[in-house]
Design an enzyme around this catalytic site. Structure first.
Site, short mmCIF file in Angstrom:
data_model
loop_
_atom_site.label_atom_id
_atom_site.label_comp_id
_atom_site.label_asym_id
_atom_site.label_seq_id
_atom_site.Cartn_x
_atom_site.Cartn_y
_atom_site.Cartn_z
N ASN A 14 -15.25 9.39 -0.53
CA ASN A 14 -14.23 8.42 -0.92
C ASN A 14 -12.89 8.62 -0.22
O ASN A 14 -12.14 7.66 -0.01
CB ASN A 14 -14.05 8.43 -2.43
CG ASN A 14 -15.25 7.82 -3.15
OD1 ASN A 14 -16.16 7.31 -2.51
ND2 ASN A 14 -15.25 7.88 -4.47
N ASP A 23 -7.83 5.58 -19.18
CA ASP A 23 -7.58 6.68 -20.10
C ASP A 23 -6.81 6.20 -21.33
O ASP A 23 -7.07 6.62 -22.46
CB ASP A 23 -6.80 7.80 -19.41
CG ASP A 23 -7.55 8.37 -18.21
OD1 ASP A 23 -8.79 8.44 -18.28
OD2 ASP A 23 -6.89 8.73 -17.22
N HIS A 64 -6.09 12.04 -13.69
CA HIS A 64 -7.19 11.14 -14.06
C HIS A 64 -8.54 11.82 -13.87
O HIS A 64 -9.48 11.25 -13.34
CB HIS A 64 -7.11 9.87 -13.20
CG HIS A 64 -8.11 8.81 -13.59
ND1 HIS A 64 -8.19 8.29 -14.86
CD2 HIS A 64 -9.06 8.18 -12.85
CE1 HIS A 64 -9.15 7.38 -14.89
NE2 HIS A 64 -9.70 7.29 -13.68
#
Length: 412
Positions: free
Chosen positions: A186, A242, A269
Site C-alpha cells: 500500500n 474509530d 488508526h
C-alpha cells in the site's frame, strides 16, 4: 445517507428564501435555494419527499453540529413558514475523485458520495473494473455526473479540477494480517497516487484511507513536500471509523440514544494507537474500570473483529465506506462555508511531540481551521497511561512512512 433517511431533508444554518441552505440525506451537506419556479419537492437523494424536515436520527453529523443545526433551523426557518409555494433546487458545485473506486471500500463509498447533491461530478479511478461501477452508479437519479478512468494513463484526467480526493486504494487485510503487513504494497500505491494529486490538483483536500494510515499519511506528506505543494491543513488520515465504532459501542453498552453519543478518539488508526477518550463522552456517562478496558480494547480491535467474522472474505469495507462518506460530507460542508464542522482526523499536529496525531479538529474552507486541544486536558489515569503507551508505536509508524519516501525519490 442510509435508506431510513430517504424521505427527509436536513435543513442547514442559513435557511432563507432565495439564499443558500445546507442539506443532505444524512447530514447538513449541500447548497439549495428556494425557488417558486421549481417543481422539485424536497429532493432527498433517493426519492422526493412530501415535506422538508430535520431528521436527527439518521444524521452523519456529530453532536455539536447536530445541535447547531437544530437551533439554526428552529430560529431561522420560521421566517418562511408563510411561503407555502416555495420549492427546492439543489445546487451541486463540488468535484470529488475516488482513487480505488472498484474495490471493497471504493464501491459503497462511491454510492454514498453519489447521493450527496453537493457533488456535481464524481470521478472514479481504478486499475481495472471501474467502468462497470461507473455505469451502475450513473443510473442513480442524483445530481452528480459520473466519469470513469482506468489505468495510469487516465489518472491525470481523473484529477483535474478536483476539490476532494479520497484514496481507499490498496489491498485489504486478511485473517492474521496486521495493518503493518499491508505496508509494502500500500505504501507504493499511495506514493504513486499522491504524486498524481500533487501534479494535477495540489489544492484539493486529500483523504487517506489506505492502511496503514499511521504510515501512509506521512508518506503522502513527504511526497507533497518533495513536489513543493504540501499544505498540512489539507491532508487528512480518515480515522472516522474509530469514532463511529466508539459511538456505536458506547451507545449499546449504556443504552443511550445513538445520535446523542459523541466519543472523541485520538492517537492513530491501528491497535493500541487508537485511544477512545471515554471520559470525554457526551452525554456524560459513568464507566467502571472494567467497562473502560473492555470498550477500549473492543474499539481498538474492531477491525480484526470484522476480518475474522468475514473469514477470509474481506475486511471492514461497509462501515469504512460509511465513515469515509461522513468525512467527505463534513469536508464538503466546510468548503461550502459551514462554520460548525468538527471531526476527528489524523493530521500533522503539534498536540504532542509526535509530528502526526489524531484528534478532534474544526474544518473550514481551507482545511484544518483549528485543533481542539482541550480534549487532551484532564485525562483519566488510564487514558494518560494509554496515551504514553501508544506514542512509541505511532512514532515508529510515522518514521517508517517518511523513510519509505526518502529511499524512493518522488517521480518528477
Amino acid at each position: 445517507m442510509a435508506a431510513t433517511s430517504a424521505t427527509t431533508f436536513s435543513i442547514g444554518s442559513t435557511a432563507s428564501a432565495g439564499s443558500k441552505v445546507s442539506q443532505v440525506t444524512q447530514s447538513k451537506a449541500f447548497s439549495i435555494s428556494f425557488n417558486s419556479k421549481n417543481n422539485l419537492r424536497s429532493f432527498s437523494g433517493l426519492k422526493a419527499a412530501n415535506s422538508v424536515i430535520y431528521e436527527s436520527e439518521s444524521s452523519f453529523l456529530g453532536t455539536e453540529s447536530s445541535i447547531a443545526l437544530k437551533r439554526s433551523y428552529s430560529t431561522k426557518a420560521q421566517k418562511h413558514i408563510e411561503r407555502p409555494y416555495n420549492y427546492v433546487q439543489p445546487h451541486a458545485s463540488y468535484k470529488v475523485a475516488i482513487l480505488g473506486a472498484g474495490g471493497g471500500i471504493g464501491q459503497p463509498l462511491a454510492l454514498l458520495i453519489k447521493m450527496s447533491p453537493l457533488v456535481s461530478a464524481l470521478n472514479l479511478y481504478d486499475i481495472a473494473n471501474v467502468k462497470g461501477v461507473a455505469a451502475d452508479l450513473s443510473h442513480c437519479n442524483t445530481p452528480s455526473q459520473i466519469a470513469d478512468f482506468t489505468g495510469a494513463s487516465e489518472l491525470a484526467n481523473c484529477l483535474k479540477d478536483v476539490n476532494v480526493v479520497v484514496i481507499p486504494a490498496g489491498v485489504p487485510r486478511k485473517p492474521g494480517m496486521t495493518r503493518d503487513d499491508l505496508f509494502n504494497i500500500n505504501a507504493n500505491i499511495v506514493k504513486t497516487l499522491v504524486e498524481a494529486v500533487a501534479d494535477n490538483c495540489p489544492d484539493a483536500f486529500i483523504h487517506i484511507i489506505s492502511n496503514p494510515v499511521n504510515s501512509t499519511v506521512p508518506i503522502a506528506a513527504e511526497v507533497l513536500k518533495q513536489k513543493g505543494v504540501y499544505d498540512p491543513k489539507k491532508l487528512f488520515g480518515v480515522t472516522t471509523l474509530d469514532v463511529v465504532r466508539a459511538n456505536t459501542f458506547v451507545a449499546q453498552k449504556k443504552n443511550l440514544k445513538l445520535i446523542d453519543v459523541d466519543v472523541p478518539v485520538i492517537g492513530g488508526h491501528a491497535g493500541i494507537t487508537i485511544l477512545p477518550l471515554l471520559s470525554k463522552t457526551k452525554p456524560s456517562v459513568t464507566f467502571t474500570d472494567e467497562e473502560v478496558e473492555e470498550l477500549t480494547v473492543r474499539i481498538q480491535n474492531a477491525g480484526t473483529e470484522v476480518v475474522e467474522a468475514k473469514a477470509g472474505a474481506g475486511s471492514a469495507t461497509l462501515s469504512m465506506a460509511y465513515a469515509a462518506a461522513r468525512f467527505v460530507e463534513s469536508s464538503l460542508r466546510a468548503l461550502d462555508g459551514d462554520s460548525d464542522v468538527y471531526e476527528c482526523s489524523y493530521i500533522q499536529s503539534e498536540l504532542t511531540e509526535l509530528p502526526f496525531f489524531a484528534s478532534r479538529i474544526k474544518l473550514g474552507k481551507n482545511g484544518v481551521e483549528a485543533v481542539i486541544s482541550s480534549e487532551l486536558q484532564g485525562l483519566t489515569e488510564y487514558e494518560q497511561k494509554a496515551l504514553e503507551a501508544l506514542k512509541p508505536e505511532l512514532k515508529a509508524s510515522i518514521e517508517k512512512g517518511v523513510a519509505f519516501v526518502q529511499k524512493q525519490p518522488v517521480t518528477a
